[in-house]
Design an enzyme around this catalytic site. Structure first.
Site, PDB file in Angstrom:
ATOM      1  N   ASP A   1       0.835  -1.197   0.000  1.00  0.00           N
ATOM      2  CA  ASP A   1       0.000   0.000   0.000  1.00  0.00           C
ATOM      3  C   ASP A   1       0.872   1.251   0.000  1.00  0.00           C
ATOM      4  OD1 ASP A   1      -2.702   1.270   0.468  1.00  0.00           O
ATOM      5  OD2 ASP A   1      -1.657   1.971   2.258  1.00  0.00           O
TER       6      ASP A   1
ATOM      7  N   GLU B   1       1.760  -0.416  -5.044  1.00  0.00           N
ATOM      8  CA  GLU B   1       0.864   0.689  -5.370  1.00  0.00           C
ATOM      9  C   GLU B   1       1.791   1.899  -5.497  1.00  0.00           C
ATOM     10  OE1 GLU B   1      -3.313   2.593  -3.795  1.00  0.00           O
ATOM     11  OE2 GLU B   1      -1.745   2.237  -2.312  1.00  0.00           O
TER      12      GLU B   1
END
Length: 728
Positions: A349, A386
């Site tokens: 993330d 990401e």
């Protein structure tokens, strides 16, 4: 003969002790001993606090004697400790000088950063004792799980069909039909469903221990409680969330998660974890003391010169990932999940944060990312970034990779969404995405497998909402609809939200099928959002992070309501898995470099071999030559034709015509080699069941020279040995 170092050298309140092993950090069982070790560069003293299970007050607090400290590590061994009946924490003493980055407070009992088992929040939504001395409690883990012959599957990256899933949302709905709703065990019960759908990798949204009561409040719309449902706010990086286990109240979450992984592996499904190393649940200076802030604030967090917290995560703090000691913790965490849980891969993330230095500046050669890329234990583990963060750093196509890192391709999402809703001026970009984004990855020597393609993900609209809403509807989140992405590239097909208009609903179903077709016929790793295959809606909420209710839970009744969508998904997923030509590792050449009479890949328009180049064009077609899909011999520098590879038959020709115009268009078909003919696999413009056929049973098309592609429709043809039309 006994080794001398197995004997105690100290005694404290009846407990026998000796100086511990500084490494590994955390609590480690060895025979009749437990070794406790904790690192803090700036602490002056440390105390080990021991509780009997679930008791409010500790039964002993043991100071780490001076001889129990080596360098910046406090460690001790305790003999004959009933480790299955104890919980432990630490008190750290040192300066409280926030302007210098230090926030020590010896009145706090702190969680071990390396805790493998965390208890205290064992049942989802059960209010804890907020006045407790120590809410998150570490326990010692003894590894006795029987993995039998299980190991990470090591499925080739380009063969993956990723299914992004939230553990609780997946089976919490009343219609899920499972015994253990919202748990790891619930996922086990749904394995037959996942196999029928055809996915071979589940990507679990965060399962590390987190606090669902973070930012807990009532909804201003209907008063229902709002939780931290998604879990992007870690308490510990080594422990699974107790409340995600049906057995969490018995502290058996470790075994339940391991059993889930083992059962998925038995059924050919990999397990990938969404990991959040960019910040922790402690927030900024107003946040709680849980672990890192009190153990060594200056080491664990990025701090400004005045001692406040950098906030590149948008969540109050930023983990100091490229501090050598924090970097080691992250590497150890990932190694632990791979070795002890047999995890197959990780999605990171806000991974751009992992490439920032300790002052927050982006680095060209981030040591953490390099360490993960070259780590020997993680050598076969998937690493997916990401490739952006909340501080404005956007690295899609430029994320440091060392040939190992793949990326969530946000540009694929944006381009395909715009094309799906018939935006003009996007076709050139769409063509790059279809062929694996060579504009992003080829110049760096990165292959197609660097691109994880998706149209929807947890963050944003579901696929059904993407074609049902022009604007987000997040009022239930209690933030006056300010939260969530404003630029969704969505189109409601003529009516905002639910409608009884048959034409609108038919168009929405067609658009969903168009979207998944674009995803599955494009080069790269496709990722499907859980629930899209059954037409799941979140009522227009594109940021359902706090909605622990029917807004976010899958409604399994949708499988019956939208049976045509599910049927389409499972057929096109199987189609992709059957055709290697859709799963290249390296970028295609667009040349006939083997002298086969056809290039490996070719663009077409409404006229064969004449691709459209108009800026505002909304039609495109392409053909893949399956003779290039057979693996090449090791000695060959280029792919070889099927005849050159024993036991490796070539794939079929595949032709795809996409018409996102609101009018029908005819497409001239390329001629095929002698003895081959075009067969229709999918036509989103047709009602079910004529919209898609069982892979391998595609009927012959009536017209081998031209096809008519309806408004906002896609047709997929298979070129293979002539097969006369038969009934489905």
């Amino acid at each position: 003969m006994h080794r001398v170092d197995l004997f105690p050298t100290h005694e404290y309140q009846g407990l026998k002790l000796r100086p511990g092993r500084p490494y590994p950090f955390g609590a480690t069982v060895a025979g009749n001993m437990v070794n406790f070790s904790v690192y803090s560069r700036y602490a002056t003293d440390c105390t080990l606090v021991l509780f009997h299970n679930r008791e409010e007050q500790p039964f002993v607090e043991i100071p780490f004697f001076r001889e129990f400290r080596l360098g910046n590590v406090f460690s001790m061994i305790i003999f004959d400790l009933d480790y299955e009946n104890i919980e432990y924490g630490f008190r750290m003493d040192g300066p409280f000088q926030p302007e210098e980055g230090h926030r020590f407070d010896k009145t706090r009992i702190l969680l071990d950063p390396y805790a493998k088992l965390i208890v205290g929040r064992d049942v989802w939504g059960q209010q804890p004792n907020w006045d407790s001395l120590y809410q998150y409690r570490a326990r010692v883990v003894f590894d006795d799980f029987d993995w039998e012959d299980d190991m990470p599957l090591e499925t080739p990256v380009n063969d993956l069909i990723v299914y992004e899933m939230h553990v609780r949302n997946f089976t919490c709905g009343a219609a899920a039909g499972v015994r253990h709703r919202g748990t790891f065990a619930g996922i086990i019960e749904k394995i037959p469903y996942l196999k029928e759908l055809g996915v071979n990798c589940v990507e679990l949204m965060p399962i590390h221990e987190f606090d669902e009561f973070e930012n807990y409040r009532p909804s201003p719309v209907d008063g229902h409680p709002l939780y931290n449902l998604w879990g992007y706010s870690n308490v510990g990086f080594f422990a699974p969330k107790a409340a995600y286990a049906s057995s969490g109240r018995f502290a058996m979450q470790v075994d339940e998660l391991k059993n889930m992984v083992k059962q998925l592996h038995r059924n050919g499904i990999e397990v990938m974890l969404d990991v959040v190393f960019n910040h922790t649940a402690e927030g900024d200076q107003r946040g709680p003391y849980i672990s890192y802030r009190g153990i060594d604030n200056k080491t664990y967090y990025m701090l400004t010169p005045d001692g406040s917290y950098f906030n590149f995560s948008g969540c109050g703090n930023t983990l100091n990932c490229n501090n050598p000691n924090v970097r080691d913790m992250i590497v150890e965490s990932l190694r632990y999940w791979v070795t002890d849980y047999h995890i197959d891969g990780f999605r990171f993330d806000l991974a751009a944060i992992l490439g920032r230095d300790q002052q927050g500046h982006p680095m060209s050669n981030p040591p953490l990312l390099e360490s993960l890329a070259h780590d020997p234990i993680l050598g076969k583990t998937k690493l997916i970034a990401e490739a952006w963060d909340a501080g404005g750093l956007y690295q899609v196509g430029s994320f440091p990779s060392w040939g190992r890192w793949a990326e969530w391709n946000g540009k694929f999402r944006d381009s395909m969404r715009r094309f799906l809703k018939s935006d003009e001026g996007v076709l050139a970009d769409v063509k790059e995405r279809i062929i694996g984004s060579p504009d992003l990855y080829a110049s760096q020597g990165r292959g197609i497998k660097a691109s994880v393609n998706f149209i929807t993900a947890h963050d944003g609209f579901t696929m059904m909402d993407l074609v049902s809403y022009n604007s987000k509807h997040n009022e239930a989140n209690g933030e006056d609809n300010r939260d969530g992405e404003n630029h969704n590239n969505s189109w409601n097909c003529g009516c905002e939200g639910p409608t009884d208009d048959t034409d609108v609903n038919q168009l929405r179903h067609r658009q969903v099928k168009n979207a998944v077709t674009m995803l599955m016929v494009s080069q790269g790793i496709p990722m499907v959002l859980s629930g899209d295959e059954m037409g799941n809606s979140q009522q227009g909420n594109n940021n359902a992070y706090c909605q622990d209710n029917e807004i976010a839970w899958l409604d399994w009744n949708d499988l019956e309501r939208n049976a045509d969508i599910f049927r389409y998904f499972k057929h096109i997923i199987r189609f992709r898995r059957l055709h290697k030509v859709l799963r290249y590792e390296d970028h295609m050449r667009h040349q006939d470099y083997l002298g086969l009479g056809y290039p490996d890949f070719s663009w077409h328009g409404v006229k064969a071999w004449h691709p459209e180049t108009g800026h505002n064009n909304l039609t495109v077609a392409f053909m893949l030559n399956g003779q290039y899909a057979a693996p090449a011999p090791a000695s060959s520098p280029a792919p070889a034709p099927a005849s050159a590879v024993g036991g490796s038959p070539a794939d079929d020709f595949i032709y795809v015509a996409m018409n996102m115009h609101w009018e029908m268009h005819g497409f001239e078909l390329p001629h095929l080699p002698e003895g081959m003919a075009w067969h229709v696999f999918a036509n989103t413009g047709m009602p079910s069941p004529d919209d898609i056929y069982t892979p391998g049973e595609e009927p012959l098309t009536d017209n081998q020279r031209e096809i008519l592609v309806g408004p906002r429709s896609i047709i997929v043809l298979v070129g293979k040995e002539r097969k006369e039309r038969t009934e489905k």
